[in-house]
Scaffold this motif. Structure first.
Motif, PDB file in Angstrom:
ATOM      1  N   LYS A  40     -42.431  71.794  45.363  1.00  0.00           N
ATOM      2  CA  LYS A  40     -41.265  72.144  43.978  1.00  0.00           C
ATOM      3  C   LYS A  40     -41.120  74.245  44.110  1.00  0.00           C
ATOM      4  O   LYS A  40     -41.790  74.265  43.617  1.00  0.00           O
ATOM      5  N   GLN A  41     -40.168  74.401  45.179  1.00  0.00           N
ATOM      6  CA  GLN A  41     -40.649  75.589  45.372  1.00  0.00           C
ATOM      7  C   GLN A  41     -39.058  76.296  45.508  1.00  0.00           C
ATOM      8  O   GLN A  41     -38.604  75.774  46.251  1.00  0.00           O
ATOM      9  N   SER A  42     -38.351  77.605  44.883  1.00  0.00           N
ATOM     10  CA  SER A  42     -37.275  77.697  45.089  1.00  0.00           C
ATOM     11  C   SER A  42     -37.330  79.390  46.229  1.00  0.00           C
ATOM     12  O   SER A  42     -38.474  80.380  45.714  1.00  0.00           O
ATOM     13  N   PHE A  43     -36.992  79.881  46.989  1.00  0.00           N
ATOM     14  CA  PHE A  43     -36.780  80.901  47.261  1.00  0.00           C
ATOM     15  C   PHE A  43     -35.659  81.468  47.286  1.00  0.00           C
ATOM     16  O   PHE A  43     -34.355  81.176  46.871  1.00  0.00           O
ATOM     17  N   ASP A  44     -35.569  82.942  46.858  1.00  0.00           N
ATOM     18  CA  ASP A  44     -34.393  84.058  46.743  1.00  0.00           C
ATOM     19  C   ASP A  44     -33.583  83.783  48.074  1.00  0.00           C
ATOM     20  O   ASP A  44     -32.386  84.328  47.928  1.00  0.00           O
ATOM     21  N   PHE A  45     -34.601  84.494  49.475  1.00  0.00           N
ATOM     22  CA  PHE A  45     -33.151  83.918  50.692  1.00  0.00           C
ATOM     23  C   PHE A  45     -33.627  83.339  52.020  1.00  0.00           C
ATOM     24  O   PHE A  45     -35.100  82.892  51.631  1.00  0.00           O
ATOM     25  N   ILE A  46     -32.740  82.597  52.098  1.00  0.00           N
ATOM     26  CA  ILE A  46     -33.159  81.453  52.962  1.00  0.00           C
ATOM     27  C   ILE A  46     -32.499  81.265  54.494  1.00  0.00           C
ATOM     28  O   ILE A  46     -31.036  81.404  54.565  1.00  0.00           O
ATOM     29  N   PHE A  47     -32.716  81.674  55.609  1.00  0.00           N
ATOM     30  CA  PHE A  47     -32.338  82.080  56.578  1.00  0.00           C
ATOM     31  C   PHE A  47     -31.908  80.640  57.515  1.00  0.00           C
ATOM     32  O   PHE A  47     -33.878  80.508  57.841  1.00  0.00           O
ATOM     33  N   ALA A  48     -31.132  80.026  58.046  1.00  0.00           N
ATOM     34  CA  ALA A  48     -31.578  78.542  58.855  1.00  0.00           C
ATOM     35  C   ALA A  48     -30.823  79.228  60.354  1.00  0.00           C
ATOM     36  O   ALA A  48     -29.661  79.373  60.166  1.00  0.00           O
ATOM     37  N   ASP A  49     -31.750  79.364  61.574  1.00  0.00           N
ATOM     38  CA  ASP A  49     -30.880  79.384  62.481  1.00  0.00           C
ATOM     39  C   ASP A  49     -31.347  77.798  63.641  1.00  0.00           C
ATOM     40  O   ASP A  49     -31.916  77.991  64.511  1.00  0.00           O
ATOM     41  N   PRO A  50     -30.851  76.483  63.761  1.00  0.00           N
ATOM     42  CA  PRO A  50     -31.225  75.847  63.819  1.00  0.00           C
ATOM     43  C   PRO A  50     -30.183  75.920  65.141  1.00  0.00           C
ATOM     44  O   PRO A  50     -29.234  76.344  65.650  1.00  0.00           O
ATOM     45  N   PRO A  51     -30.960  74.730  66.380  1.00  0.00           N
ATOM     46  CA  PRO A  51     -29.577  74.396  67.530  1.00  0.00           C
ATOM     47  C   PRO A  51     -29.077  74.069  67.267  1.00  0.00           C
ATOM     48  O   PRO A  51     -28.061  73.305  66.304  1.00  0.00           O
ATOM     49  N   TYR A  52     -27.598  74.961  67.222  1.00  0.00           N
ATOM     50  CA  TYR A  52     -26.299  74.866  67.619  1.00  0.00           C
ATOM     51  C   TYR A  52     -26.131  73.642  67.691  1.00  0.00           C
ATOM     52  O   TYR A  52     -25.123  72.799  66.731  1.00  0.00           O
ATOM     53  N   GLU A  53     -26.584  72.417  68.927  1.00  0.00           N
ATOM     54  CA  GLU A  53     -26.241  70.818  68.838  1.00  0.00           C
ATOM     55  C   GLU A  53     -26.685  70.331  68.365  1.00  0.00           C
ATOM     56  O   GLU A  53     -27.507  69.083  68.177  1.00  0.00           O
ATOM     57  N   LEU A  54     -28.733  70.712  67.094  1.00  0.00           N
ATOM     58  CA  LEU A  54     -28.595  69.783  66.345  1.00  0.00           C
ATOM     59  C   LEU A  54     -28.110  69.037  65.514  1.00  0.00           C
ATOM     60  O   LEU A  54     -26.926  69.081  65.077  1.00  0.00           O
ATOM     61  N   GLN A  55     -29.093  67.650  65.619  1.00  0.00           N
ATOM     62  CA  GLN A  55     -27.845  66.426  65.051  1.00  0.00           C
ATOM     63  C   GLN A  55     -28.969  66.464  63.079  1.00  0.00           C
ATOM     64  O   GLN A  55     -29.540  66.433  63.355  1.00  0.00           O
ATOM     65  N   GLY A  56     -27.403  66.664  63.006  1.00  0.00           N
ATOM     66  CA  GLY A  56     -27.510  66.254  60.950  1.00  0.00           C
ATOM     67  C   GLY A  56     -27.953  68.329  60.291  1.00  0.00           C
ATOM     68  O   GLY A  56     -27.634  68.227  59.327  1.00  0.00           O
ATOM     69  N   LEU A  57     -27.508  69.372  61.842  1.00  0.00           N
ATOM     70  CA  LEU A  57     -27.311  70.546  61.270  1.00  0.00           C
ATOM     71  C   LEU A  57     -25.902  70.568  60.178  1.00  0.00           C
ATOM     72  O   LEU A  57     -26.299  71.122  58.821  1.00  0.00           O
ATOM     73  N   GLU A  58     -25.029  69.564  59.596  1.00  0.00           N
ATOM     74  CA  GLU A  58     -24.199  70.336  58.965  1.00  0.00           C
ATOM     75  C   GLU A  58     -24.492  68.890  57.304  1.00  0.00           C
ATOM     76  O   GLU A  58     -24.192  69.319  56.878  1.00  0.00           O
ATOM     77  N   THR A  59     -25.934  68.473  57.053  1.00  0.00           N
ATOM     78  CA  THR A  59     -26.627  68.150  56.312  1.00  0.00           C
ATOM     79  C   THR A  59     -27.142  69.114  55.298  1.00  0.00           C
ATOM     80  O   THR A  59     -27.861  69.012  54.988  1.00  0.00           O
ATOM     81  N   LEU A  60     -27.625  70.873  56.330  1.00  0.00           N
ATOM     82  CA  LEU A  60     -28.353  71.840  55.731  1.00  0.00           C
ATOM     83  C   LEU A  60     -28.103  72.293  53.839  1.00  0.00           C
ATOM     84  O   LEU A  60     -29.091  71.802  53.117  1.00  0.00           O
TER      85      LEU A  60
END
Length: 107
Positions: A40-60
């Motif tokens: 239970k922690q929250s952040f001011d800034f989140i940057f995600a740089d997953p592989p473009y073909e990552l399965q499930g990327l659309e759920t992030l």
């Protein structure tokens, strides 16, 4: 930082050490496992740089917001390829395109 690839995680750790920062916590593991069991922690800034073909990327984006990982007024930036479109997401703010690199910004 959450990184599954050991070589990439080692590089992140090396750069953090060179920068002499203790503001980075490195978790070596699967991002989906982390997001579904995140403390239970929250952040001011989140940057995600997953592989473009990552399965499930659309759920992030949903996982970030469903788990309340972004503080009120915070920003979530997701780097992705051109085939992903998040403009209908309720937290979507803006899309920026730089060649084949896309950034979707959420609040």
């Amino acid at each position: 930082a959450i990184e599954k690839n050991n070589a990439h995680a080692s590089f992140i750790a090396k750069v953090a050490k060179e920068l002499k920062t203790d503001a980075l916590a490195l978790i070596r593991g699967d991002v989906f496992r982390y997001l579904n069991s995140a403390p239970k922690q929250s952040f001011d800034f989140i940057f995600a740089d997953p592989p473009y073909e990552l399965q499930g990327l659309e759920t992030l984006p949903n996982l970030i917001f469903e788990n309340n990982l972004l503080k009120e007024g915070g920003l979530f930036v997701l780097e992705h390829g051109k085939k992903n479109n998040f403009e209908n997401h309720p937290n979507f703010v803006e899309r920026r395109v730089y060649g084949s690199v896309n950034f979707s910004i959420f609040k």
